[in-house]
Design a protein around this motif. Sequence first.
Motif, PDB file in Angstrom:
ATOM      1  N   LEU A  88       0.653  -1.036  -0.299  1.00 30.55           N
ATOM      2  CA  LEU A  88       0.429   0.079   0.228  1.00 30.55           C
ATOM      3  C   LEU A  88       0.609   1.386   0.114  1.00 30.55           C
ATOM      4  CD1 LEU A  88      -2.672  -0.798   1.986  1.00 30.55           C
ATOM      5  CD2 LEU A  88      -3.315  -0.735   0.279  1.00 30.55           C
ATOM      6  N   GLU A  89       2.013   1.285   0.703  1.00 31.51           N
ATOM      7  CA  GLU A  89       3.071   2.292   0.665  1.00 31.51           C
ATOM      8  C   GLU A  89       3.209   2.630  -0.926  1.00 31.51           C
ATOM      9  OE1 GLU A  89       3.413   4.849   2.847  1.00 31.51           O
ATOM     10  OE2 GLU A  89       2.593   3.443   4.125  1.00 31.51           O
ATOM     11  N   LEU A  90       4.204   1.222  -1.204  1.00 34.67           N
ATOM     12  CA  LEU A  90       3.820   1.615  -2.708  1.00 34.67           C
ATOM     13  C   LEU A  90       3.629   2.350  -3.526  1.00 34.67           C
ATOM     14  CD1 LEU A  90       6.744   0.358  -4.743  1.00 34.67           C
ATOM     15  CD2 LEU A  90       5.347  -1.402  -4.923  1.00 34.67           C
ATOM     16  N   ALA A  91       1.799   1.412  -3.604  1.00 35.13           N
ATOM     17  CA  ALA A  91       1.125   1.941  -4.743  1.00 35.13           C
ATOM     18  C   ALA A  91       1.471   3.728  -4.320  1.00 35.13           C
ATOM     19  CB  ALA A  91       0.219   1.735  -4.109  1.00 35.13           C
ATOM     20  N   CYS A  92       1.414   4.353  -2.893  1.00 41.36           N
ATOM     21  CA  CYS A  92       1.468   5.787  -2.669  1.00 41.36           C
ATOM     22  C   CYS A  92       2.514   6.356  -3.270  1.00 41.36           C
ATOM     23  CB  CYS A  92       1.028   6.149  -1.560  1.00 41.36           C
ATOM     24  SG  CYS A  92      -0.630   5.513  -0.940  1.00 41.36           S
TER      25      CYS A  92
END
Length: 137
Positions: A88-92
Motif C-alpha cells: 500500500l505504501e508502494l502504491a502511493c
Amino acid sequence: MSLSSLFCWVPRGQGQGDPTRHMVAIYHGCLPVFSLGEAAEQDDALPFDEVLDWRRFSLRVPTGRLAELPSTLWPVARDAARLRAMQLELACAWRALFWTSLVGSCFGEDVQGDAFSTLMSVLRHRKQPPVALERTP
C-alpha cells in the motif's frame, strides 16, 4: 514476471548509481530490494530519501550478504499484514517519484504530487534550519 512478483531486485547500476531500476520495480508493483553497502553509513542515498521513508516500501540487503537474500525476504513474504502495508505504501510512493509534470501522465494522474513536488519538498526541508534539541541536566 515482474507483474506477478512480490519483490524485485534493484542492483547497483554502472558507477554505483541506480537511475531508474527502482522505478521499473515500482511500476510493476514489486517491492524494491536494494543491494547497497555493508552498513547504513556506506549506503547510497535513495531518491528523495529526505522526505520519503523507503523502509516503508522497500528492503535493503548489503551487497556482501546477498547469499542471505532468501532469509531476508521470506519473513516479509510470510507476514501478510506487513507485506500488504508495504504494498500500500508502494502504491502511493510511485507518484512522488515519477516526473508527471515533465513527461506526462501514465495513468491519468494529476501533476500535483509528482517528483517535481517531491523535489520542492526536499529543498524546503534543506532550507529549514535544524531544530536544536533541548538538553535536560
